[in-house]
Design an enzyme around this catalytic site. Structure first.
Site, PDB file in Angstrom:
ATOM      1  N   ASN A 184      19.799 -20.017 -28.311  1.00 56.45           N
ATOM      2  CA  ASN A 184      20.622 -19.335 -27.321  1.00 56.45           C
ATOM      3  C   ASN A 184      20.512 -19.941 -25.931  1.00 56.45           C
ATOM      4  O   ASN A 184      19.515 -20.577 -25.628  1.00 56.45           O
ATOM      5  CB  ASN A 184      20.167 -17.866 -27.229  1.00 56.45           C
ATOM      6  N   TYR A 203      27.624  -6.962 -27.455  1.00 55.46           N
ATOM      7  CA  TYR A 203      27.246  -7.530 -26.152  1.00 55.46           C
ATOM      8  C   TYR A 203      28.223  -7.163 -25.039  1.00 55.46           C
ATOM      9  O   TYR A 203      27.897  -7.268 -23.863  1.00 55.46           O
ATOM     10  CB  TYR A 203      27.123  -9.063 -26.250  1.00 55.46           C
TER      11      TYR A 203
END
Ligand code: G6P
Length: 438
Positions: free
Chosen positions: A149, A253
């Protein structure tokens, strides 16, 4: 059948048993003859624990796969067919700082979005580009499957600044598909979802079942918040209501973007209650996990791993590799170069969309225009991502500031300048690019 060589960068990650479970499940069509776990000195203990567990898992299943671990990355990469990247620069301590620094200044503190994700990107880009140099030298035909990430940004950096063949992965799209199927009361294989956007900023735009789009039906009675599969994100009650208004199923998210104040409130409450930010919680989970992994009687992936947010990571990673290796032309949602798939975004940026995957890689389907209700948001975040990559590669403070101003979770120039200084100073050890004159 020629066996495949897999190299895992960040082999000390607690997700390794998840990946290995996937390799075992696919053994009939995906012949992995060698698996090397690579880590750095700080990760030696963990990678060794993983190595021993994987050895036991393979033994239980009578797998012939050769397993080893090493700190010598370049040597390990020689002749690799697939390189899987799941490393974390600065380990969980850096993640804890990424979450805390923005929160202390009134911003969302999250590992992949907002200023936290920005800090993680700055630390990670130089490292991934170094890894790519090694791959170019000793395994130029290898596929890099990137789970590190912020996955979209990292994949874009690799695409723009190396010649390595890369596909970025995330478990959110597959989890959204499973959630939608559950909502319809059918198995996931029965439906086809269309998903578009950026990593951790994506939206289900269509859910097809027997030739009919069921998205409105799902939204009407929806409990689609990912709460069962996304262990790492707390739920905001009004999220579903907003999804109904825009007619899209948003990635969990998006709660950070649609309800930043409420998310900050939840984070601060966790700190006040002694639970800590997610990094602090994960540190505790990891401790338990590695204690388990050490148990010489353990020879399967332990249930406790499901407490982490990366559920179904191996399913998507191994299916994707299977589709490349066996030229299956299966459809998966992954992170690839846009190439006109989303017409409202530049051609050369990385997007998260439905792709056809075969031995030439992942070819994005033509997704067309972004939904009007989220078009501006996605375009703005993409600008943030592009500036972040340039800032990291050049060690450029001005571009870093412009990146933060384009991030909807930061914006304000005065506060962003102070935030940037703090992020750079607290990550100095990893950001030699930004501290050349020192
Ligand atoms: C989800 C995201 C991953 C992220 C993970 C965090 O799976 O898609 O990108 O790394 O959650 O989970 P954690 O347990 O580390 O908070």
């Amino acid at each position: 059948m020629k066996g495949l060589k897999f190299v895992v960068i960040g082999g000390g990650s607690s997700y390794t048993p998840e990946l290995v479970e996937g390799i075992i499940k696919k053994r009939d069509t995906l012949p992995v003859s060698e698996l090397i776990l690579v880590d750095i000195e700080e990760g030696r203990e963990k990678v060794e624990i993983n190595y021993n567990l994987v050895k036991r898992m393979f033994k239980k299943e009578k797998m012939q796969t050769k397993i080893s671990f090493t700190l010598d990355r370049k040597e390990a990469l020689k002749g690799a067919d697939f390189v899987l990247s799941q490393f974390r620069v600065g380990r969980l301590e850096a993640r804890a700082r990424d979450e805390r620094i923005p929160l202390e200044r009134g911003f969302v503190g999250q590992e992949t979005t907002g200023a936290g994700g920005f800090a993680k990107a700055l630390r990670t880009i130089p490292v991934i580009l170094d890894i790519c140099k090694d791959i170019e030298e000793v395994a130029k035909d290898a596929w890099l499957i990137n789970f590190t990430n912020p996955a979209g940004i990292i994949t874009e950096a690799v695409n723009k600044y190396s010649n390595v063949k890369v596909i970025g992965l995330c478990n959110v799209p597959i989890n959204m598909k499973y959630d939608a199927a559950e909502e319809l009361g059918v198995s996931a294989e029965k439906i086809r979802t269309e998903i578009m956007g950026l990593n951790h900023l994506s939206f289900v735009t269509k859910v097809m079942l027997n030739g009919e789009n069921k998205i409105n039906e799902i939204l009407k009675g929806s409990k689609l918040d990912g709460k069962d599969t996304m262990k790492n994100i707390e739920k905001i009650d009004d999220f579903e209501e907003y999804n109904k208004k825009i007619g899209l199923i948003s990635s969990p998210y998006l709660q950070y973007f649609f309800f930043p104040d409420k998310m900050i409130e939840k984070e601060l409450k966790n700190i006040k209650d002694g639970k800590g930010t997610r990094a602090v919680q994960v540190m505790k989970i990891e401790k338990t996990l590695f204690e388990k992994y050490k148990d010489v009687k353990l020879d399967i992936k332990p249930k406790e791993l499901e407490e982490r947010g990366g559920a179904r990571y191996s399913e998507i990673a191994i299916n994707l590799i299977d589709s490349i290796y066996n030229n299956l032309n299966n459809e998966y949602v992954v992170n690839v170069v846009n190439n006109g798939s989303i017409v409202d975004l530049p051609e050369n940026v990385v997007v998260e969309v439905n792709c056809i995957v075969n031995n030439e890689g992942a070819r994005p389907l033509h997704m067309g225009h972004l939904p009007k209700s989220v078009k501006g948001l996605i375009q703005q975040v993409k600008s943030y991502e592009e500036y972040t990559i340039e800032a990291a590669v050049e060690g450029n403070r001005e571009k870093a500031l412009i990146a933060l101003i384009n991030n909807p979770l930061v914006r304000n120039v005065d506060k962003a300048e102070e935030l940037l200084e703090e992020i750079l100073n607290q990550n100095k050890k990893y950001l030699s690019n930004f501290f050349k004159e020192d």
